[in-house]
Motif scaffolding. Sequence first.
Motif, PDB file in Angstrom:
ATOM      1  N   HIS A 294       0.852  -1.277   0.048  1.00  0.00           N
ATOM      2  CA  HIS A 294       0.057  -0.149   0.047  1.00  0.00           C
ATOM      3  C   HIS A 294       0.953   1.278   0.058  1.00  0.00           C
ATOM      4  N   LEU A 295       0.473   2.308  -0.634  1.00  0.00           N
ATOM      5  CA  LEU A 295       1.171   3.388  -0.833  1.00  0.00           C
ATOM      6  C   LEU A 295       0.817   4.504   0.442  1.00  0.00           C
ATOM      7  N   SER A 296       1.872   5.054   0.923  1.00  0.00           N
ATOM      8  CA  SER A 296       1.385   6.168   2.146  1.00  0.00           C
ATOM      9  C   SER A 296       0.485   7.205   1.365  1.00  0.00           C
ATOM     10  N   LEU A 297      -0.472   7.752   2.256  1.00  0.00           N
ATOM     11  CA  LEU A 297      -1.198   8.942   1.648  1.00  0.00           C
ATOM     12  C   LEU A 297      -0.678  10.060   2.755  1.00  0.00           C
ATOM     13  N   VAL A 298      -0.273  11.366   2.249  1.00  0.00           N
ATOM     14  CA  VAL A 298      -0.085  12.305   3.105  1.00  0.00           C
ATOM     15  C   VAL A 298      -0.507  13.495   2.816  1.00  0.00           C
TER      16      VAL A 298
END
Length: 311
Positions: A294-298
Motif C-alpha cells: 500500500h502507498l502512503s497517503l500524506v
Amino acid sequence: EGPPRLHRNFTSIGDGANGPGGRMRVMQWNILAQAALGEGLDSFVRCPPEALSWSRRKYLILEEILGHRPHILCLQEVDHYHDTLQPVLAGLGYGSSFCPKPWSPCLQVEGNNGPDGCALFFDHKRYDFLDSVNIRLSAMKIPTNQVAVATVLRCRSTGKRVCVAVTHLKARSGWERLRGQGADLLRHIHALVQKHGLPLLICGDFNAAPTEEVYRRFSASVRLDSAYKKLSRGGLTEPEYTTWKIRPSGESCSTLDYIWYSQDWLRVEALLDLPTEEQIGPGRLPSFSYPSDHLSLVCDFSFTQQPGGTL
Ligand code: NDP
Ligand code: CA
C-alpha cells in the motif's frame, strides 16, 4: 544509500494562505504486517524475498515516515509496535495508541511477533493527548475481527481539538457486508464528536473501492469528504490506485485507502502525489524501493475559521 526510492512530490491544492493555527500534516499507511510475509500467508510473487526481511523493511518504513514528519500518523498491519515503532517514534517525540486485532492472522505464523493492529501516533510537541478509545468493530450487530483507535488531541498553540481515528476494515471480495463495520465506526465516533463538537479525521485501509457501499456511506455522512479526491482534475474522483501488487492469483491494482475529514473545519492544502506505473515498476509492490503493497497517503490540512466555533 541502497536502492532508489519512489520519488513523490506534494501538489498544492489551496491558495497557499494558511488558516489560523498553521498546518496539520496527516499520514495514512498500511505498512504490511511482517509476520504475514515470513510464512507466505501473503505472497507477492514478483517481489524478491530478500526485499522482505524486517531488518530491511523497518528502515524503509521509518525513512518514509520521518521523510514526511507527519503530525498525525495512522498505521495498519502494525505487528512491530512494542519492539520497534513505539520506542523509536517515542524517542522522536511521538505519543501513541495501539489496538491489536482480536485474532490477528499473524498469530498463526510460527515465530510471530504478536498480533497486528492499528496504531495512531501524534507529535507531542504539537498536541496534548486528551482521550483515546480502542474499538472492536461490529457488523450486523455481531463483533468482528476488525478494530479502530479513536483519539482526541488538543493543539498546544491554538487550543483547537481534533478527533482522529484509524481503522482497517475486513479484506477480500465477497465480504462487502462485513465492511458495514464502517457504519459502526461512524456510530462510535459521532457519539464522541457530537459530545465535544470536534472536527474529525478518519484514516484507514477500508478494503473497499469507491463504488462500494461503505465508501458511499462515508461520502454521504454529514460533512465528511475524502481528501485525495482533491488530487484529481475536477476534485471529484479518487486516485486510480493506493495499492498495487502481484499475488499468485494475479495482479491487483485498486483504491482502498482514504483520509476522511470534516469539511466544515478542515481544508486540504497539499497532497503527496502517487507514483506513476513506471516508477512503481513491473514487479509492483512491495519492492526493494518500497516496503509495503500500500502507498502512503500524506495530506496537509489547515483549519477553517469556524463560525460560532468554540474551539
Ligand atoms: P482479513 O480477511 O481482513 O485479512 C487479514 C489480512 O490478510 C489483511 O491484513 C489483508 O491485507 C490480508 N489479505 C487480504 N487478501 C489477501 C490475500 N489474497 N492473500 C493474503 N493476504 C491477504 O482477516 P480476518 O481478520 O478476517 O482474519 C483472517 C484470518 O485470520 C482468517 O482467515 C483466519 O484464518 C484467522 N482467524 C482466526 C480466528 C481464530 O479464532 N483463531 C478468528 C478470526 C480469524 P489487506 O487489508 O492489505 O488486503
Ligand atoms: Ca495486507
